[in-house]
Design an enzyme around this catalytic site. Structure first.
Site, PDB file in Angstrom:
ATOM      1  N   ASN A  13       0.821  -1.214   0.000  1.00  0.00           N
ATOM      2  CA  ASN A  13       0.000   0.000   0.000  1.00  0.00           C
ATOM      3  C   ASN A  13       0.855   1.264   0.000  1.00  0.00           C
ATOM      4  O   ASN A  13       0.495   2.253  -0.637  1.00  0.00           O
ATOM      5  CB  ASN A  13      -0.985  -0.021   1.171  1.00  0.00           C
ATOM      6  CG  ASN A  13      -2.114  -0.987   0.892  1.00  0.00           C
ATOM      7  OD1 ASN A  13      -3.004  -0.680   0.105  1.00  0.00           O
ATOM      8  ND2 ASN A  13      -2.042  -2.179   1.473  1.00  0.00           N
ATOM      9  N   HIS A 111      -7.982  -0.462   6.567  1.00  0.00           N
ATOM     10  CA  HIS A 111      -8.365  -1.736   7.186  1.00  0.00           C
ATOM     11  C   HIS A 111      -8.991  -2.649   6.136  1.00  0.00           C
ATOM     12  O   HIS A 111      -9.829  -2.198   5.343  1.00  0.00           O
ATOM     13  CB  HIS A 111      -9.350  -1.489   8.341  1.00  0.00           C
ATOM     14  CG  HIS A 111      -9.678  -2.750   9.066  1.00  0.00           C
ATOM     15  ND1 HIS A 111      -8.829  -3.305  10.010  1.00  0.00           N
ATOM     16  CD2 HIS A 111     -10.725  -3.602   8.937  1.00  0.00           C
ATOM     17  CE1 HIS A 111      -9.358  -4.435  10.444  1.00  0.00           C
ATOM     18  NE2 HIS A 111     -10.505  -4.639   9.809  1.00  0.00           N
TER      19      HIS A 111
HETATM   20  C1  GAR Z   1      -3.270  -4.317   4.317  1.00  0.00           C
HETATM   21  O1  GAR Z   1      -4.123  -5.313   3.811  1.00  0.00           O
HETATM   22  C2  GAR Z   1      -3.978  -3.504   5.377  1.00  0.00           C
HETATM   23  O2  GAR Z   1      -5.346  -3.364   5.137  1.00  0.00           O
HETATM   24  C3  GAR Z   1      -3.742  -4.345   6.605  1.00  0.00           C
HETATM   25  O3  GAR Z   1      -2.411  -4.781   6.467  1.00  0.00           O
HETATM   26  C4  GAR Z   1      -2.115  -4.965   5.089  1.00  0.00           C
HETATM   27  C5  GAR Z   1      -0.779  -4.315   4.791  1.00  0.00           C
HETATM   28  O4  GAR Z   1      -0.283  -4.729   3.559  1.00  0.00           O
HETATM   29  N1  GAR Z   1      -3.932  -3.594   7.796  1.00  0.00           N
HETATM   30  C6  GAR Z   1      -4.524  -4.072   8.884  1.00  0.00           C
HETATM   31  O5  GAR Z   1      -4.917  -5.212   8.976  1.00  0.00           O
HETATM   32  C7  GAR Z   1      -4.645  -3.072  10.026  1.00  0.00           C
HETATM   33  N2  GAR Z   1      -5.460  -3.616  11.072  1.00  0.00           N
HETATM   34  P1  GAR Z   1       0.963  -3.993   2.904  1.00  0.00           P
HETATM   35  O6  GAR Z   1       2.104  -4.007   3.920  1.00  0.00           O
HETATM   36  O7  GAR Z   1       1.290  -4.800   1.687  1.00  0.00           O
HETATM   37  O8  GAR Z   1       0.523  -2.588   2.560  1.00  0.00           O
END
Ligand code: GAR
Length: 192
Positions: A13, A111
């Site tokens: 992200n 989220h």
């Molecule tokens: C994402 O899917 C985000 O929505 C989640 O962690 C992932 C990070 O992915 N966040 C949560 O679960 C917060 N409670 P990334 O490191 O590839 O961006």
């Protein structure tokens, strides 16, 4: 709009945000710093690729929250960046009152579910196991109650018959990569 990203994981992200900035799709947003609470997190590799400082910041002494010494350390380091917006992009720690008071109204979180459904850990797995037909992702303001702050935007995804946890996760992540930069771009215009 000066942006600081906090993340604990792979950083897909954060990468979507940086790509949007590079391609002129982040409004007036400019990522000035990435911080991670894990020294081995993939998100830190984005620094050299996108020419943004990316630094491990020691969150000790707690494992699942940012409190005490670690919280002070984060507050001081983030203040030095003079941020207008702090984006939690997979930052897997609960922020406490002192941090949130310091940066009131300037912290947003991504989220992987349609809040208020499936807050907490593993939002994708929770939705999949519960058998809901629609899930998605949410960007919201961070307040003291975990995953409960005002919702800024959401994207919905249909869970199809043949979906597996893996295929659903891929769809949710793709939706996140579009939603988060779009919300930031909108905020950057609103905060002008
Ligand atoms: C994402 O899917 C985000 O929505 C989640 O962690 C992932 C990070 O992915 N966040 C949560 O679960 C917060 N409670 P990334 O490191 O590839 O961006």
């Amino acid at each position: 709009m000066r942006i600081v990203i906090l993340g604990s994981g792979q950083g897909s992200n954060a990468e979507a945000i940086l790509k949007a900035e590079r391609e002129g799709r982040l409004g007036r947003g400019q990522v000035v710093q990435i911080f991670s609470d894990r020294p081995d997190a993939g998100i830190l590799n984005l620094g050299p690729r996108f020419e943004v400082p990316a630094t491990f910041l020691d969150p000790a002494p707690y494992k699942t929250k940012l409190d005490g010494e670690g919280e002070q350390h984060y507050i001081a380091s983030i203040l030095a960046c003079q941020p207008d917006l702090i984006v939690l992009a997979g930052f897997m720690r609960v922020l406490k009152r002192r941090f949130l008071l310091q940066f009131e109204g300037r912290v947003i979180n991504l989220h992987p579910s349609l809040l208020p459904a499936f807050p907490g850990l593993d939002g994708i797995g929770q939705a999949f196991r519960r058998g809901v037909k629609v899930t998605g992702c949410t960007v919201h303001e961070v307040t003291i109650e975990v995953d409960a702050g005002p919702i800024l935007d959401q994207a919905a995804i249909r869970i199809e018959e043949g979906d597996t946890l893996e295929s659903l996760a891929a769809k949710v992540h793709a939706a996140e990569h579009a939603l988060l930069p779009a919300v930031i771009a909108r905020l950057s215009v609103a905060k002008r």
